[in-house]
Structures are given as structure tokens and as C-alpha cells.
Design an enzyme around this catalytic site. Sequence first.
Site, PDB file in Angstrom:
ATOM      1  N   ALA A  70       2.808   7.517  -0.867  1.00  0.00           N
ATOM      2  CA  ALA A  70       3.653   6.731   0.035  1.00  0.00           C
ATOM      3  C   ALA A  70       3.272   5.267  -0.035  1.00  0.00           C
ATOM      4  O   ALA A  70       2.143   4.910  -0.377  1.00  0.00           O
ATOM      5  CB  ALA A  70       3.526   7.223   1.474  1.00  0.00           C
ATOM      6  N   TYR A 135       9.030  -0.058   6.939  1.00  0.00           N
ATOM      7  CA  TYR A 135       8.223   1.116   6.661  1.00  0.00           C
ATOM      8  C   TYR A 135       8.772   2.346   7.385  1.00  0.00           C
ATOM      9  O   TYR A 135       9.010   3.398   6.778  1.00  0.00           O
ATOM     10  CB  TYR A 135       6.772   0.875   7.067  1.00  0.00           C
ATOM     11  N   TRP A 160      -1.841   7.369  13.472  1.00  0.00           N
ATOM     12  CA  TRP A 160      -3.154   6.727  13.592  1.00  0.00           C
ATOM     13  C   TRP A 160      -4.209   7.435  12.727  1.00  0.00           C
ATOM     14  O   TRP A 160      -5.286   7.794  13.206  1.00  0.00           O
ATOM     15  CB  TRP A 160      -3.591   6.691  15.050  1.00  0.00           C
TER      16      TRP A 160
END
Length: 303
Positions: A70, A135, A160
Site C-alpha cells: 500500500a 489516502y 494506529w
Amino acid sequence: MASDYFSRPARILVTGAKGQVGRELVGQAGADAFFDVIGLTRRQLDITDTAKVRQQLEQHQPDYVINCAAFNRADAAQRQHEHCMRLNAEAVEQLALICAELDIPLIHLSTDYVFDGHYASGYRENDAVQPLGVYGQSKWLGEELLRQSHPRHIILRVSWVFSGGGHNFLMRTLEQARTETELASVDDRRGCPTSAADVARVVLAIVKQLKCGADAWGTYHYCGAEITTRYAFSEAIIATASQYEALKVERLMPVASINFPTEAERPASSVLKCTKLLSTFGIRQRPWRGELVALVRKLYERF
């Protein structure tokens, strides 16, 4: 043929094998006799190269593909819109189409950034998405293209993510705490830190159940247990590391996110509700504090 499939190890092919979760997946699967793992780094397999993707899948013939590749730098995505969309959306679609053609289930990692963060109580899988930046938009489009291209998929949204390598909040905080006497950390963004090792544990647990006959395709959420703020997470990182090292930092200051302008707007709340994962696969959240303590201990054992 069916008995052979269930008796042999599950062959998994991991893309993005040098990323935070990719490294953990390869390491954990490699230590588990249930799996036969093939980890491919970006250099070994650029998922935007459709011909190479097909060649690798036909060569290795995995039972499952786990896509960890990614473009995940939110600020850089604002400047590199085309590249971000190509990797996070267009390449995911092509990967999904090839997996569907070869009848290989695809497990794909996504993010809390598909949400705008205004829903403080936490997001469920079917809540409306509203990405705030390129994003998040690219990850949401990648999800949608995957859903349309391959019915046998798992999308796992995480938030996170931290680990002992790469560019993440934990490593940045440690670096700053070693070199600066005063640090400031945002105290108005809420979320649940999630260790990369814990994400890998969850993904592999899902694969085990799929191989044993579970038929529960779709979208799921996972994050570490306990809601906190970036400031409180910084406190925990510094307190844990201080047991092993005399850090330079003397003062940690809570500040509002408005005082930390970034190119990409971040969700104010990254809390993900994980009840669907629990009710479907029986996978429980682990407290991120325990994961943090274990990870920091490992970091210092290297020295």
C-alpha cells in the site's frame, strides 16, 4: 484432492512483505506449521505490474493471498495522487480479478482513514464512509473495486498501527524522546493503537478458520483494546522505554491538532468497533498496552 487440501499446510502469499504487518505475517506464519508462507517485497512483486502478479500467483499457486502492499503516507498522498490511486485502488482491482480468475481468496488490509472521524463512539463496518484526504479516498476505492471484482475476499480495516521498524508513531516518538528535551503531542485525536504483530495474529487466525471451512467473506474491523489519545499513547511509549534507557525528554506537552497542521487532514476519532470480528470468528481484541510493553522489550533486547 479435498483431503490433501485439508491435510497440507495452508500456502499463503504475502505482498508488501517488508511493511509493518507484512514482516510480522511472514515471521509468525513461518514459525507455525499450519502455514507455508511466501513473502514478496515490493522489489520482488510490484502489484501495479499486472503481468508479474499473474506470473507469481501461477508460479506459487497459493491457497490465499494477503495484500499488505500500500501507499500509506497520508501527507505524501496529497502530492502523489496518481501514484497513490494506482497502488491503493487500481492495482488492488487487478490483483482481485486475477485472484478471482485463479480461485484464490484475497485478504486485504484497509484503514480507519475511510471515515471522517466525526463519529466519536466508534465505527462499525457498515457505517457511512467519508474520507478526508487522498489516502483515505484511495483505500476506500480499493475496497469497492475489490468487492466488485472478487466475492471471496476479506477486508480488514485497522488503525494506529505500530511496530519496531519503519516509519510509525512509536518509532518517531522514541527518536524524538532520545534527542529533544520537550515534546508536544496531540490530545484531541482518539483511537486505539494496534501493534503490527497483533494484526498479523488476527489475519492468520482468520485464514485458519477459512481453511477449516468458514464461509464468512466481507469487511471487518480490528484494533487494540482501550481508547486513548495520541498524547496518552506518547506518555505510554516514553514511560515504557524509560525502563530501559535514560531518555533526554523531560516534558511532554498536550496540544490541539490545530497547532499541528498537516497536508492531509486526519480523522478526529479512529475508534473501530470490532464486535463483528468477535461474533463471526471469535477473535478478541488484545490490550495495546501489553503489546507495547512486549514490543519495547524486544527492541531493547536487540542491543
